[in-house]
Write a protein that holds these residues in place. Structure first.
Motif, PDB file in Angstrom:
ATOM      1  N   ASP A   1       3.533  -7.545  -4.445  1.00  0.00           N
ATOM      2  CA  ASP A   1       4.825  -6.935  -4.119  1.00  0.00           C
ATOM      3  C   ASP A   1       5.609  -6.730  -5.410  1.00  0.00           C
ATOM      4  N   PHE A   2       5.215  -5.732  -6.167  1.00  0.00           N
ATOM      5  CA  PHE A   2       5.877  -5.493  -7.447  1.00  0.00           C
ATOM      6  C   PHE A   2       7.280  -4.931  -7.247  1.00  0.00           C
ATOM      7  N   GLN A   3       7.457  -4.166  -6.200  1.00  0.00           N
ATOM      8  CA  GLN A   3       8.789  -3.638  -5.930  1.00  0.00           C
ATOM      9  C   GLN A   3       9.781  -4.783  -5.710  1.00  0.00           C
ATOM     10  N   GLY A   4       9.401  -5.758  -4.872  1.00  0.00           N
ATOM     11  CA  GLY A   4      10.290  -6.885  -4.597  1.00  0.00           C
ATOM     12  C   GLY A   4      10.524  -7.745  -5.823  1.00  0.00           C
ATOM     13  N   ALA A   5       9.442  -8.056  -6.548  1.00  0.00           N
ATOM     14  CA  ALA A   5       9.563  -8.903  -7.739  1.00  0.00           C
ATOM     15  C   ALA A   5      10.380  -8.205  -8.816  1.00  0.00           C
ATOM     16  N   PHE A   6      10.070  -6.924  -9.059  1.00  0.00           N
ATOM     17  CA  PHE A   6      10.792  -6.216 -10.114  1.00  0.00           C
ATOM     18  C   PHE A   6      12.266  -6.059  -9.751  1.00  0.00           C
ATOM     19  N   GLN A   7      12.549  -5.718  -8.503  1.00  0.00           N
ATOM     20  CA  GLN A   7      13.940  -5.512  -8.113  1.00  0.00           C
ATOM     21  C   GLN A   7      14.744  -6.788  -8.290  1.00  0.00           C
ATOM     22  N   ALA A   8      14.140  -7.928  -7.987  1.00  0.00           N
ATOM     23  CA  ALA A   8      14.827  -9.209  -8.167  1.00  0.00           C
ATOM     24  C   ALA A   8      15.143  -9.443  -9.642  1.00  0.00           C
ATOM     25  N   VAL A   9      14.172  -9.191 -10.515  1.00  0.00           N
ATOM     26  CA  VAL A   9      14.378  -9.378 -11.954  1.00  0.00           C
ATOM     27  C   VAL A   9      15.388  -8.359 -12.485  1.00  0.00           C
ATOM     28  N   PHE A  10      15.262  -7.112 -12.031  1.00  0.00           N
ATOM     29  CA  PHE A  10      16.166  -6.057 -12.495  1.00  0.00           C
ATOM     30  C   PHE A  10      17.612  -6.377 -12.126  1.00  0.00           C
ATOM     31  N   ASN A  11      17.841  -6.767 -10.878  1.00  0.00           N
ATOM     32  CA  ASN A  11      19.215  -7.100 -10.458  1.00  0.00           C
ATOM     33  C   ASN A  11      19.748  -8.293 -11.240  1.00  0.00           C
ATOM     34  N   PHE A  12      18.908  -9.274 -11.451  1.00  0.00           N
ATOM     35  CA  PHE A  12      19.322 -10.438 -12.230  1.00  0.00           C
ATOM     36  C   PHE A  12      19.712 -10.026 -13.642  1.00  0.00           C
ATOM     37  N   ALA A  13      18.866  -9.195 -14.270  1.00  0.00           N
ATOM     38  CA  ALA A  13      19.100  -8.826 -15.673  1.00  0.00           C
ATOM     39  C   ALA A  13      20.320  -7.937 -15.839  1.00  0.00           C
ATOM     40  N   THR A  14      20.511  -6.999 -14.934  1.00  0.00           N
ATOM     41  CA  THR A  14      21.575  -6.010 -15.127  1.00  0.00           C
ATOM     42  C   THR A  14      22.893  -6.399 -14.462  1.00  0.00           C
TER      43      THR A  14
ATOM     44  N   ALA B   1      14.907 -20.632 -12.128  1.00  0.00           N
ATOM     45  CA  ALA B   1      13.926 -21.371 -11.316  1.00  0.00           C
ATOM     46  C   ALA B   1      13.685 -20.661  -9.991  1.00  0.00           C
ATOM     47  N   GLU B   2      14.746 -20.118  -9.394  1.00  0.00           N
ATOM     48  CA  GLU B   2      14.584 -19.354  -8.143  1.00  0.00           C
ATOM     49  C   GLU B   2      13.751 -18.095  -8.397  1.00  0.00           C
ATOM     50  N   LEU B   3      14.090 -17.400  -9.468  1.00  0.00           N
ATOM     51  CA  LEU B   3      13.394 -16.144  -9.763  1.00  0.00           C
ATOM     52  C   LEU B   3      11.933 -16.366 -10.112  1.00  0.00           C
ATOM     53  N   ASP B   4      11.640 -17.449 -10.811  1.00  0.00           N
ATOM     54  CA  ASP B   4      10.254 -17.737 -11.161  1.00  0.00           C
ATOM     55  C   ASP B   4       9.393 -17.810  -9.904  1.00  0.00           C
ATOM     56  N   LYS B   5       9.908 -18.452  -8.878  1.00  0.00           N
ATOM     57  CA  LYS B   5       9.195 -18.548  -7.599  1.00  0.00           C
ATOM     58  C   LYS B   5       9.061 -17.157  -6.962  1.00  0.00           C
TER      59      LYS B   5
END
Length: 990
Positions: free
Chosen positions: A773-786, A759-763
Motif C-alpha cells: 500500500d504505497f499510496q497509504g504509506a506515502f500519503q502518511a509520510v507526505f502529510n507528516f513532512a509537509t 514511532a507511529e509512522l514507522d509502523k
C-alpha cells in the motif's frame, strides 16, 4: 535598526546547505544512474548475508517497441516493492526478463520481408528465426535502457530471456513433462483463429472491440417425414399424426455469423422455452415472407422476429402451441438443400434436439449449430459421440471457403488487409445473397457488438475447427504431486484458495472463475518463431491410439541436451529427427511436429528456468510475488498457474498483485489517434523520473489510474513541498556533531511528540510496504513532512535553532530530532524517490561508497510512543489553530505585519487544556512575542473557530521593543549588555 546597534546576523545559527531549491532532475538523474552502476549497488546488496529472501518474479514484457506508460507504472511498482522489502531487512532479488518468441516479432519480420518484396515461406526457417532473434535482441537493449532510466534496480547485466538456450531447453523440457504425464493430446475442435496471422490464438491474445456484424433470420424447413415414438407401432403412428400440423412449417434461426450457415449441421432448441406456430396472413409487398408461410418461434420473441421481417400487426397470427414433445422427432432441411449447382453438399437432413445453452433472451429461441465454428455446439455433439457426423472443414487457414465448396469457394470471411478500418470480406454477402436466391432468408440486419480481435493485428478473429495440441486440465494425474488435487484444474483451484494471497482481494475471484470454467489449454501455434512442440507422432496411428505419441525419456533427454547446447533452432535442422531417435526407435516410423508453443507457455515456464535454476532464484522455486495488470488473470498469472500445477503440483507464487490500466485525465483510454498518450520518456525529459515515480506512489494502482499534464503539475508541486522539507533538515544539520545528541528523556515535550509521531509512522510505513500500500504509506509520510513538520514543528523551532545558544537544550534537542528525521525520511522515501533521496543522502554523507540504497530503514524504539503526550499535544495544536487563524485576520487587515507583533489573550474554557497550555511556552508555539492564557469568560468580540469549541482569542499587540536579533517584541529589549537584544539573545551572545 539604529545606527549604533550592531548587525547580529552573523551571530545566528542560520541554515547552511548546497542542496538546491530547484531539483534539475532531468539533467542530474543520469549521473546518479552511472554512479550506481559504477559502485555496483545491486550486487553489493546481495552480499548482505543472513537475510530472508524476497523474490518478486518479473512478468516478461514483450521485446517489441518503446515503453508506454503502462510499462512505467508496472516496473516502478515492482521497483518500489523490491527496494522497500530490501530496506526492511530482506534479500530482495529482482531479475528482469523478456518474452522473446511469438507472433508480434514474427509479424514485424514478415512486414520487413513484404516491404522488400520477399516471400517469407521461401526463406530457410532457421535463417528466418535468426532474423527474429536479432530483432528481439535490439529491442531488449532499448527497453533495458528505458527501464533503467526510470530508476529501476535489478540484475540488468544478466536478465532472463525466453530465447536463451537454457530457457529454450527448459521450456521444451517442461512441455515434455505434459507429454509424459498423459495430459498432452491432439484434438480437432473450434479455437479462436486469426485468418490474418494464420494461427490459433489463446484468450490472452485476444481483445474485445465493438464490431458491426450482419445478422440474418434463416428458415430451416421441416422435412416432410415425421418421427414418432411410442411403445407400439400404433402409438408411434399416433405421435406422427399429432405433429402433422407442422409439416409445412419452418424453424427460424438467428445468427450474427452468416458465413457459418454453409457449415450448419443441426438446429437446437431450449427444453424450457414456450414455442408457438405462427402464420403470415398478409405482407406489405417488399419482404421475404409470403402469405401462408408458417414458422415455429419462441413465443417471447415472435413479435420481434415478425417486426424484423417487416410484418406489421395484423399481418400474422399465432396458430397454436408447439409442445416440447412435438419438437422431438422433427428433422430439418438445410436452406441450400437440393439447390441447383449445390451438388448435394447440403442435402443431408439436419439434426434437431434440445440443448441447455439455448435461451429466449434474443433471436428466435433456436440456435443453428456449426460445431466446427462454435464451442458450445462442439461440446454438445462431442458429448453425444456424433462429432464425426457434424464436423466440417469448409474454412481454410486464410479464413476463406475451401475451393471445392459450391457457390462460395474462395470467398473470404475477412479481407487480407483492412480497408479504412473495415475487415469485412465477401463471404457473408455471398451467403446472404444465396439465402435470398433459394428463399431461405426471412430477415436481415446489422448489429454492433463486442467481438474478439487479435491484439496484434487488430483484425477480428473467427472460431475455426483445426487440429491443435491441447493439455487436458481435467486428466487425472498419477505423478506423486497430488497434495492439492489429482488434476491441473483441481490443483490450480486449491492453490488459489489455500496458498495465494491476492492484492486486491477481488483478484482471487477473477482468477478462480476463469480457471474453474476454462476449456483445455491450446498449446500449438502455426508459426515459425518459438519453441517447437518437441514431440513425435507415429505414422499411420490415430490421435486416440495409445502409441500415437512417442513417450520416451531418453529421446526427451537428447532433445533437452541439444537445445541446451545450440538452442531450439536445432529442431529445424536437417537430420535432427534421426539424431535424437536413432538407436531408440526407427526414425522412419515417426513424424516430427513443427507447430510452436503458445508464447504463454514460454512465460508460464519461467518459474522453472528463473526461480528454480538461477543462483539468485528462489530457494524453493516459488516466488513471493507476481505483479502485473488485471488483464494477466487470463494471461501470465493464468498460464503460470496451469503450467506449474502440471509440473510442480501447485502454484508457482505465494502472492499475486494486480494493477489497473492507465487512462488520461478525463478517464479516457489512451490512444495515438486521440493525442492523449503520455510517454515515459517525455515525462523524464520534462520533469525527471522521480516525478513519474511519485505519481505512481500517489495513485491507487489497484484501480485504473489517470495521468496527464495537469496531474503531473500537481505531482511536481507535491515534490517541491517535500524537497523544501528535506532542504530545511539539511540546512539545520550543518556541522552536526554526535556530541550534540540528546537522549529523548532530556528533550522538551515538543521533540518527544515528534519522536512519538515517528514511532507511529514507522509502523504505518512498514505495514504499508508489506501490504504493497504505497499510496497509504506515502500519503502518511507526505502529510507528516509537509503539515506536521514544515507547517508546525519547523515553524515553531526556527527561533530556537537560529537564535538559542548552540549548546542549549532546546537547540540540541531540535538538531537531534532533525538527525533522526533525516534517517527516517530518506529511507522511507528512498523506494519511491530513488534519485532525490540519493541526492539528500550524499549531501550529508558524500563518498564513493556512500548510498542511501545500501542502508536499511532504522529500527524505531517502541519506547518513543507516548499516547498521553500525543493527546496533550493534540489539544495544544487545536488551540494553536485558533490563535493562528485570529492573527491571520489581523495580518490580512494590515494591523500587524508578522505574528511576533502580537501578544493575544487566549480564553480557554477547559481546565485540562488550560493547564496544558500553561505547561509549555505557548507564545513560542504560536510564534508570538507574548501570550496570555485565561479561564475568564470569553468576551463577545473574541475570535472563535466553529470546529474548535471552548477556545477564543482576543487580539492584543505586543508591548516593548523589537529585539534586533530574534525580532521578538519584549519589554526588556535594550536593557542588556548587548544593545537592542532581549535577555535570551543577550545570553546567547555572552
Amino acid at each position: 535598526m539604529c545606527a549604533d546597534t550592531p548587525d547580529y546576523k552573523d551571530t545566528l545559527n542560520l541554515p547552511e546547505t548546497d542542496f538546491p531549491m530547484r531539483a534539475g532532475l532531468p539533467a542530474r538523474e543520469p549521473g546518479w544512474l552511472e554512479r550506481w552502476e559504477r559502485i555496483g549497488i545491486y550486487d553489493r546488496l546481495r552480499e548482505k548475508g543472513g537475510r530472508e529472501p524476497f523474490i518478486l518474479h518479473d512478468g516478461p514484457p514483450y521485446a517489441n517497441g518503446h515503453l508506454h506508460i503502462g510499462h512505467a507504472l508496472n516496473k516502478i511498482l515492482k521497483d518500489m516493492i523490491v527496494r522497500s522489502q530490501q530496506m526492511m531487512g530482506r534479500d530482495a532479488r529482482y531479475v528482469p526478463g523478456w518474452d522473446c518468441h511469438g507472433l508480434p516479432i514474427e509479424w514485424k519480420i514478415e512486414e520487413q520481408y513484404r516491404a522488400k518484396g520477399l516471400d517469407k515461406d521461401k526463406v530457410d526457417i532457421v535463417d528466418f528465426r535468426q532474423e527474429c532473434r536479432k530483432f528481439a535482441e535490439g529491442w531488449i537493449d532499448i527497453q533495458r535502457d528505458e527501464f533503467k532510466r526510470l530508476g529501476i534496480t535489478g540484475k540488468w547485466d544478466d536478465p532472463y530471456l525466453t530465447m536463451d538456450y537454457h530457457a529454450e531447453a527448459v521450456i521444451a523440457e517442461e512441455f515434455m513433462k505434459f507429454l509424459m504425464n498423459g495430459t498432452l493430446y491432439q484434438g480437432s475442435k473450434p479455437v479462436m483463429w486469426s485468418p490474418v496471422e494464420k494461427t490459433a490464438l489463446a484468450e490472452a491474445e485476444v481483445e474485445y472491440h465493438d464490431k458491426e456484424s450482419f445478422t440474418v433470420w434463416v428458415k430451416f424447413p421441416i422435412y416432410p417425414q415425421l418421427v414418432g415414438t411410442g411403445k407400439s407401432d400404433e402409438e408411434a403412428a399416433q405421435a406422427r399424426k399429432e405433429k402433422e400440423y407442422l409439416l409445412d412449417a419452418s424453424v427460424v434461426i438467428w445468427t450474427t455469423t452468416p458465413w457459418t450457415i454453409p457449415s450448419n449441421k443441426a438446429v437446437v432448441y431450449g427444453a424450457d422455452i414456450a414455442y408457438g406456430l405462427y402464420e403470415v396472413t398478409d405482407t406489405p409487398g417488399e419482404c421475404w415472407a409470403a402469405k401462408g408461410d408458417r414458422f415455429i418461434l419462441a413465443d417471447k420473441l415472435a413479435d420481434d422476429v415478425m417486426r424484423r421481417a417487416r410484418l406489421e400487426d395484423g399481418m400474422w397470427k399465432r396458430v397454436s402451441d408447439v409442445p416440447q414433445e412435438h419438437l422431438s422427432g422433427i428433422l430439418l432441411q438445410h436452406p441450400f438443400a437440393h439447390a441447383e449447382g449445390a451438388n448435394g453438399e447440403w442435402d443431408d437432413l439436419r439434426d434437431f434436439r434440445a440443448a441447455d445453452f439455448v435461451t429466449d433472451e434474443e433471436g428466435t429461441g433456436f440456435v443453428h449449430c456449426a460445431p466446427s465454428h462454435g464451442m458450445e455446439e462442439y461440446e454438445l455433439y462431442r458429448g453425444l459421440g456424433m462429432l464425426d457426423q457434424v464436423i466440417t472443414y469448409n474454412v481454410t487457414d486464410e479464413g476463406a471457403f475451401r475451393d471445392g465448396l459450391p457457390f462460395f469457394g474462395g470467398k473470404r470471411i475477412l479481407r487480407e488487409k483492412a480497408k479504412k478500418g473495415d475487415w469485412e470480406g465477401d463471404a457473408n454477402g455471398a451467403v446472404i445473397d444465396k439465402l435470398v436466391e433459394v428463399g431461405g432468408l426471412l430477415a436481415r440486419g446489422k448489429i454492433k457488438h463486442s467481438y474478439p480481435h487479435s491484439w496484434r493485428s487488430k483484425a477480428p478473429v473467427i472460431y475455426r475447427n483445426t487440429a491443435q495440441w491441447f493439455v487436458a486440465i481435467d486428466h487425472k494425474l498419477d505423478d506423486g504431486m497430488g497434495a492439492y488435487g489429482d488434476t491441473i484444474r483441481q490443483r490450480a483451484l486449491t492453490s488459489i484458495d489455500s496458498l495465494v494471497k491476492f492484492t486486491p482481494d477481488k483478484g482471487r475471484n477473477r482468477l478462480y472463475s476463469m480457471i474453474e470454467g476454462r476449456p483445455d489449454w491450446v498449446l500449438s501455434r502455426q508459426r515459425a518463431w518459438g519453441v517447437p512442440l518437441t514431440c513425435f507422432t507415429k505414422k499411420g496411428a490415430q490421435p486416440t491410439d495409445a502409441d500415437f505419441l512417442l513417450q520416451n525419456p531418453e529421446v526427451n533427454a537428447r532433445i533437452t541436451a541439444a537445445f541446451e547446447e545450440n538452442g531450439a533452432d536445432v529442431w529445424y535442422e536437417e537430420g535432427f529427427k534421426a539424431r535424437v531417435l536413432d538407436g531408440i526407435v526407427n526414425p522412419e516410423d515417426y513424424e516430427q511436429v513443427f507447430d510452436v508453443l503458445d508464447v504463454w507457455f514460454d512465460s508460464g515456464s519461467t518459474h522453472a528456468f528463473v526461480l528454480r535454476d538461477r543462483e539468485d532464484g528462489s530457494p524453493d522455486g516459488i516466488a513471493d510475488l507476481y505483479l502485473e495488470g488485471t488483464d494477466q488473470h487470463r494471461g501470465w498469472f493464468h498460464s503460470s498457474m496451469l503450467q506449474a500445477c502440471g509440473t510442480k503440483g501447485r502454484a508457482p507464487y505465494r502472492g499475486v498483485l494486480t494493477h489497473g490500466f492507465t487512462l488520461d485525465e478525463k478517464g479516457m483510454k489512451m490512444s495515438k489517434s486521440l493525442g492523449n498518450t503520455i510517454v515515459p520518456e517525455e515525462v523524464t525529459k520534462q520533469y525527471g523520473a522521480d516525478i513519474l515515480r511519485l505519481w505512481v506512489a500517489q495513485t491507487d494502482f489497484t484501480n485504473d489510474q489517470r495521468i496527464g499534464p495537469e496531474i503531473l503539475k500537481g505531482t511536481a508541486d507535491s515534490y517541491r513541498r517535500l524537497r523544501n522539507t528535506l532542504r530545511f533538515i539539511l540546512g539545520n544539520l550543518a556541522g552536526w556533531d554526535e556530541a550534540e545528541r540528546l537522549d529523548p528523556a532530556e528533550m522538551p515535550e515538543l521533540e518527544r511528540w515528534v519522536l512519538h509521531r515517528l514511532a507511529e509512522l514507522d509502523k504505518t510505513v512498514r505495514e504499508g510496504f508489506d501490504a504493497y500500500d504505497f499510496q497509504g504509506a506515502f500519503q502518511a509520510v507526505f502529510n507528516f513532512a509537509t503539515v506536521e513538520l514544515s507547517s508546525f514543528y519547523f515553524d515553531v523551532r526556527k527561533d530556537a535553532l537560529y537564535c538559542d545558544p548552540a549548546d542549549g537544550t532546546t537547540c540540541r534537542a531540535a538538531r537531534t530530532v532533525l538527525d533522526i528525521l533525516f534517517h527516517r525520511l530518506t529511507t522511507w522515501l528512498a523506494p519511491v524517490l530513488v534519485f532525490t533521496m540519493e541526492e539528500v543522502w550524499l549531501e550529508r554523507f558524500p563518498g564513493d561508497d556512500s548510498s542511501v540504497h545500501l542502508v536499511d530503514i532504522p529500527e524505531t524504539p517502541e519506547a518513543w510512543l507516548d499516547p498521553l503526550l500525543a493527546g496533550k499535544w493534540a489539544g495544544i495544536r487545536r488551540a494553536r489553530r485558533v490563535v493562528t487563524a485570529a492573527l491571520e485576520l489581523q495580518r490580512r487587515d494590515k494591523v500587524i505585519g508578522a505574528s511576533l507583533e502580537a501578544a493575544p489573550v487566549v480564553h480557554v474554557r477547559d481546565a485540562d487544556l488550560a493547564e496544558a497550555l500553561h505547561s509549555v511556552d505557548f507564545a513560542d508555539i504560536c510564534i508570538t512575542s507574548d501570550i496570555v492564557i485565561t479561564a475568564d469568560p470569553m468576551p463577545n468580540e473574541a475570535f472563535r473557530l466553529p470546529e474548535i469549541e471552548g477556545v477564543g482569542v482576543v487580539f492584543e499587540k505586543a508591548e516593548g521593543e523589537k529585539c534586533e536579533r530574534c525580532w521578538k517584541i519584549l519589554p526588556d529589549v535594550g536593557s542588556h549588555a548587548h544593545p537592542g537584544t532581549c535577555a535570551r539573545c543577550n545570553s546567547a551572545l555572552t
